[in-house]
Design a protein around this motif. Sequence first.
Motif, PDB file in Angstrom:
ATOM      1  N   GLU A   1     -55.356  44.786 -13.290  1.00 54.68           N
ATOM      2  CA  GLU A   1     -54.016  44.934 -13.863  1.00 54.68           C
ATOM      3  C   GLU A   1     -53.913  46.363 -14.367  1.00 54.68           C
ATOM      4  O   GLU A   1     -54.859  46.881 -14.972  1.00 54.68           O
ATOM      5  CB  GLU A   1     -53.842  43.986 -15.048  1.00 54.68           C
ATOM      6  CG  GLU A   1     -53.812  42.523 -14.692  1.00 54.68           C
ATOM      7  CD  GLU A   1     -52.438  42.100 -14.198  1.00 54.68           C
ATOM      8  OE1 GLU A   1     -51.433  42.558 -14.785  1.00 54.68           O
ATOM      9  OE2 GLU A   1     -52.374  41.332 -13.212  1.00 54.68           O
ATOM     10  N   VAL A   2     -52.765  46.982 -14.149  1.00 55.88           N
ATOM     11  CA  VAL A   2     -52.627  48.367 -14.577  1.00 55.88           C
ATOM     12  C   VAL A   2     -51.730  48.433 -15.809  1.00 55.88           C
ATOM     13  O   VAL A   2     -50.643  47.858 -15.828  1.00 55.88           O
ATOM     14  CB  VAL A   2     -52.057  49.234 -13.436  1.00 55.88           C
ATOM     15  CG1 VAL A   2     -51.808  50.650 -13.925  1.00 55.88           C
ATOM     16  CG2 VAL A   2     -53.035  49.239 -12.279  1.00 55.88           C
TER      17      VAL A   2
ATOM     18  N   LEU B   1     -66.845  43.325 -26.154  1.00 55.98           N
ATOM     19  CA  LEU B   1     -66.026  42.158 -26.491  1.00 55.98           C
ATOM     20  C   LEU B   1     -65.349  41.578 -25.249  1.00 55.98           C
ATOM     21  O   LEU B   1     -64.394  40.817 -25.352  1.00 55.98           O
ATOM     22  CB  LEU B   1     -64.992  42.547 -27.549  1.00 55.98           C
ATOM     23  CG  LEU B   1     -65.600  43.034 -28.871  1.00 55.98           C
ATOM     24  CD1 LEU B   1     -64.519  43.445 -29.848  1.00 55.98           C
ATOM     25  CD2 LEU B   1     -66.470  41.962 -29.500  1.00 55.98           C
ATOM     26  N   GLY B   2     -65.837  41.966 -24.080  1.00 53.63           N
ATOM     27  CA  GLY B   2     -65.384  41.308 -22.858  1.00 53.63           C
ATOM     28  C   GLY B   2     -64.297  42.027 -22.078  1.00 53.63           C
ATOM     29  O   GLY B   2     -63.768  41.472 -21.120  1.00 53.63           O
ATOM     30  N   TRP B   3     -63.938  43.238 -22.490  1.00 55.89           N
ATOM     31  CA  TRP B   3     -62.890  43.959 -21.748  1.00 55.89           C
ATOM     32  C   TRP B   3     -63.532  44.972 -20.816  1.00 55.89           C
ATOM     33  O   TRP B   3     -64.203  45.890 -21.269  1.00 55.89           O
ATOM     34  CB  TRP B   3     -61.944  44.704 -22.704  1.00 55.89           C
ATOM     35  CG  TRP B   3     -61.145  43.808 -23.576  1.00 55.89           C
ATOM     36  CD1 TRP B   3     -61.440  43.453 -24.848  1.00 55.89           C
ATOM     37  CD2 TRP B   3     -59.906  43.173 -23.260  1.00 55.89           C
ATOM     38  NE1 TRP B   3     -60.473  42.615 -25.341  1.00 55.89           N
ATOM     39  CE2 TRP B   3     -59.514  42.425 -24.376  1.00 55.89           C
ATOM     40  CE3 TRP B   3     -59.093  43.149 -22.116  1.00 55.89           C
ATOM     41  CZ2 TRP B   3     -58.351  41.665 -24.417  1.00 55.89           C
ATOM     42  CZ3 TRP B   3     -57.932  42.396 -22.148  1.00 55.89           C
ATOM     43  CH2 TRP B   3     -57.574  41.653 -23.283  1.00 55.89           C
ATOM     44  N   GLU B   4     -63.339  44.815 -19.520  1.00 55.08           N
ATOM     45  CA  GLU B   4     -63.824  45.807 -18.559  1.00 55.08           C
ATOM     46  C   GLU B   4     -62.650  46.709 -18.227  1.00 55.08           C
ATOM     47  O   GLU B   4     -61.722  46.309 -17.504  1.00 55.08           O
ATOM     48  CB  GLU B   4     -64.339  45.112 -17.296  1.00 55.08           C
ATOM     49  CG  GLU B   4     -65.655  44.376 -17.488  1.00 55.08           C
ATOM     50  CD  GLU B   4     -66.797  45.294 -17.891  1.00 55.08           C
ATOM     51  OE1 GLU B   4     -66.889  46.407 -17.334  1.00 55.08           O
ATOM     52  OE2 GLU B   4     -67.584  44.919 -18.790  1.00 55.08           O
TER      53      GLU B   4
ATOM     54  N   ASN C   1     -52.728  58.411 -19.274  1.00 53.76           N
ATOM     55  CA  ASN C   1     -52.373  57.364 -20.237  1.00 53.76           C
ATOM     56  C   ASN C   1     -52.321  55.966 -19.621  1.00 53.76           C
ATOM     57  O   ASN C   1     -51.537  55.118 -20.041  1.00 53.76           O
ATOM     58  CB  ASN C   1     -51.031  57.661 -20.915  1.00 53.76           C
ATOM     59  CG  ASN C   1     -51.105  58.935 -21.733  1.00 53.76           C
ATOM     60  OD1 ASN C   1     -52.202  59.383 -22.078  1.00 53.76           O
ATOM     61  ND2 ASN C   1     -49.951  59.527 -22.030  1.00 53.76           N
ATOM     62  N   THR C   2     -53.151  55.772 -18.639  1.00 49.97           N
ATOM     63  CA  THR C   2     -53.113  54.480 -17.951  1.00 49.97           C
ATOM     64  C   THR C   2     -54.521  53.897 -17.847  1.00 49.97           C
ATOM     65  O   THR C   2     -55.489  54.623 -17.626  1.00 49.97           O
ATOM     66  CB  THR C   2     -52.535  54.660 -16.530  1.00 49.97           C
ATOM     67  OG1 THR C   2     -51.280  55.323 -16.659  1.00 49.97           O
ATOM     68  CG2 THR C   2     -52.329  53.327 -15.846  1.00 49.97           C
ATOM     69  N   LEU C   3     -54.597  52.584 -18.052  1.00 52.40           N
ATOM     70  CA  LEU C   3     -55.877  51.893 -17.935  1.00 52.40           C
ATOM     71  C   LEU C   3     -55.807  50.864 -16.829  1.00 52.40           C
ATOM     72  O   LEU C   3     -54.758  50.242 -16.612  1.00 52.40           O
ATOM     73  CB  LEU C   3     -56.195  51.141 -19.233  1.00 52.40           C
ATOM     74  CG  LEU C   3     -56.627  51.930 -20.470  1.00 52.40           C
ATOM     75  CD1 LEU C   3     -56.804  50.957 -21.625  1.00 52.40           C
ATOM     76  CD2 LEU C   3     -57.924  52.686 -20.205  1.00 52.40           C
ATOM     77  N   ALA C   4     -56.917  50.697 -16.151  1.00 55.85           N
ATOM     78  CA  ALA C   4     -57.016  49.574 -15.221  1.00 55.85           C
ATOM     79  C   ALA C   4     -57.841  48.501 -15.911  1.00 55.85           C
ATOM     80  O   ALA C   4     -58.933  48.774 -16.404  1.00 55.85           O
ATOM     81  CB  ALA C   4     -57.697  50.023 -13.945  1.00 55.85           C
ATOM     82  N   ILE C   5     -57.279  47.297 -16.001  1.00 56.91           N
ATOM     83  CA  ILE C   5     -58.023  46.189 -16.607  1.00 56.91           C
ATOM     84  C   ILE C   5     -58.746  45.462 -15.478  1.00 56.91           C
ATOM     85  O   ILE C   5     -58.115  44.812 -14.648  1.00 56.91           O
ATOM     86  CB  ILE C   5     -57.070  45.210 -17.331  1.00 56.91           C
ATOM     87  CG1 ILE C   5     -56.131  45.983 -18.268  1.00 56.91           C
ATOM     88  CG2 ILE C   5     -57.859  44.159 -18.097  1.00 56.91           C
ATOM     89  CD1 ILE C   5     -55.100  45.092 -18.955  1.00 56.91           C
TER      90      ILE C   5
ATOM     91  N   LYS D   1     -52.407  41.999 -20.192  1.00 52.46           N
ATOM     92  CA  LYS D   1     -51.798  43.254 -20.638  1.00 52.46           C
ATOM     93  C   LYS D   1     -51.299  43.161 -22.075  1.00 52.46           C
ATOM     94  O   LYS D   1     -51.565  44.041 -22.896  1.00 52.46           O
ATOM     95  CB  LYS D   1     -50.632  43.604 -19.719  1.00 52.46           C
ATOM     96  CG  LYS D   1     -51.081  44.136 -18.370  1.00 52.46           C
ATOM     97  CD  LYS D   1     -49.968  44.961 -17.786  1.00 52.46           C
ATOM     98  CE  LYS D   1     -49.667  44.600 -16.370  1.00 52.46           C
ATOM     99  NZ  LYS D   1     -48.511  45.275 -15.840  1.00 52.46           N
ATOM    100  N   ASP D   2     -50.558  42.087 -22.361  1.00 49.88           N
ATOM    101  CA  ASP D   2     -50.002  41.945 -23.712  1.00 49.88           C
ATOM    102  C   ASP D   2     -51.116  41.881 -24.750  1.00 49.88           C
ATOM    103  O   ASP D   2     -51.036  42.484 -25.819  1.00 49.88           O
ATOM    104  CB  ASP D   2     -49.172  40.663 -23.818  1.00 49.88           C
ATOM    105  CG  ASP D   2     -47.836  40.834 -23.112  1.00 49.88           C
ATOM    106  OD1 ASP D   2     -47.537  41.990 -22.719  1.00 49.88           O
ATOM    107  OD2 ASP D   2     -47.124  39.836 -22.943  1.00 49.88           O
TER     108      ASP D   2
END
Length: 639
Positions: A506-507, A528-531, A538-542, A555-556
Amino acid sequence: MLVKVLSPQLANMIAAGEVVERPSSVAKELCENSIDAGATSVTVEITGGGLKKLSVTDNGCGIHPDDTETAFLRHATSKISSAEDLDSILTLGFRGEALASIAAVAKVTMISKMDGKDGKITVVSAGKLLRSEPVGCPVGTTVTVENLFFNTPARMKFLKKDYTEAGYIEEAVKKLSLAHPEISFRFVSDGKEKIFTPGDGNLKSAAYAIYGKDVSSLLVPVDYTDEASGLKIGGLIGGMTLYRKNRSLQSFYVNNRCIVNRTITLALEEAFKGMIPIGCFPVAILKVDINPSLVDVNVHPAKLEVKFFEENKIYSAVYWAVKNALSVKTMPVIDAAEEKPAVRDILPRNSGAASAAYAFNSARDSGCGREYNKKYADKPSDEEIKAYKEQLKNKTENIFDFDIDKESAQAKETEPVKKAQEYEKPVRTGETKKIEGTEFVQSTLSETKGGYKIIGQLFNTYILIEEGENLVLTDQHAAHERLIYERLLKESHEKKIVPQMLLAPEVLKLTAAEFEAAVDNLDFLSELGWELEEFGENTLAIRGVPYVISKEDAKDTLTEVIDGIMDGKQSSRTEKEDRILYTIACRSAVKGHDKLTLPEAEELVKQVKESEKAVTCPHGRPVSAAITKTFIEKLFKRL
Ligand code: ADP
Ligand code: MG
């Protein structure tokens, strides 16, 4: 320069500055003398904030007629006589300073009588003996202090308004009454009785008299002994539904001396972490009993601080004492103890317990009350009512909706909840009767298991449970949130929060500040489980989420987690971790207004019963509340 020895009067006035800071210090010292004299009843009366007049009357042992004048001398005490005695002080006084200091800056009248001896009146003003003669009086002592600080105008300037000073005296008497439930304390200010404790030896009755019913009914006992050191921790603490925005309802005692102490405060608050909302403080009356040789009480002029020789032992004893006391479950109960039940009182919001809990309104409390208020603020239209009735007719089966195949991702992942179909449908023994056009269903929904029976879901938000003589309401969101939070916390400590990898990342586009906060905490978040991965400006890939979070919520939830990190920039790592886990738990828990299947409800209630922590949600709202059978029967005038 000429070096002179100060006159005793002047020396006493200077010393008085340390011991007698304000009227409340006078009240404290005089009450302590009464306590040391073995009194079972102590009355403090003041006028004009204690400056005009302050008297303390006790029924203690009194003073020998030959000693009344000596008692006013500096360093005159009956309580210790050798240096060794300093190691075993169990009396509150020991320096022989109080009477001398007070009499240096006021007019003091002491009327005292020992059993079998003559009574005596002694008057000392500004350090000068004015009168000393026999007088008829009952056994015990009354010390009256008038015109306090009349000869030290500088001290007067530091004092506050009379009612503020009266308030400080009241506080001092309250603290002393809680230290000594075996003594009946009375405090009267300008003719009005403000405090009266029964003196029956029971701390709970003293707390009732001091804090009132709402607070005292929620206090739970602390009882802990460290066998090795003989250290004992006793007292009362607020359960998880009782807390304050400041530390005003915390009192600490060491060998019955009221003190302030950082170690005890820290241990208490650490033990309450995660049990009450961040930014709130526990309520506690904590009593430490310790061998007097392991503590120095002679480190502060007003004897307000002590020094422990083994701080860490005190810390861990207090910590475990509080933890143990907290594991005893409590919940707000609506009972018809004395008053006739007001219908309004049915709402937990109006019960003392719950209102304390509701006082905290977290911004992240989204799954909680606010949503409900919004949704139900508007009355349903006639069409809606009709549609609802129609719906009712078609669904007389069960108030749990078995048809919905809602199986939301989180329910699947967080709870080992079996699919509804895997359960046998509960046997329905009810019959349908027509009552003025509406369907009325009686059904047995769940067998009584483990002493309780689930009887329904109210407003799609509360699970109703019949348990013994109580109707228990469990808030499904609060309960689930607490259970998830506790599990995540445990797994986090064991470094076992596994990410659930997403098939396609998810971006998430963030603000520059959010992005920076996230990037600074990538390692922390990954524990804590977030890769997460940087993915352009300013963008993350989840790539992976804590396993309790669904892809849809990824995302939320992450945005909220990052906001939490930004809000709590200054906070400790544990506090940050707490905030993140709260957010994850809140997001993944079932919401209010989610219909539950019976098996889901059963599983949730079972876990609540098994968990020691499921008393409040991580925001501090109660998980369960009870309405007693007596209350209900009174409503229907059966009693
Ligand atoms: P301390 O309490 O440190 O001994 P104080 O100046 O407060 O010193 O009191 C001096 C002495 O006067 C006490 O040691 C005690 O013997 C006697 N005394 C004072 N108040 C009382 C009282 N209310 N009842 C009996 N004795 C008292
Ligand atoms: Mg004293």
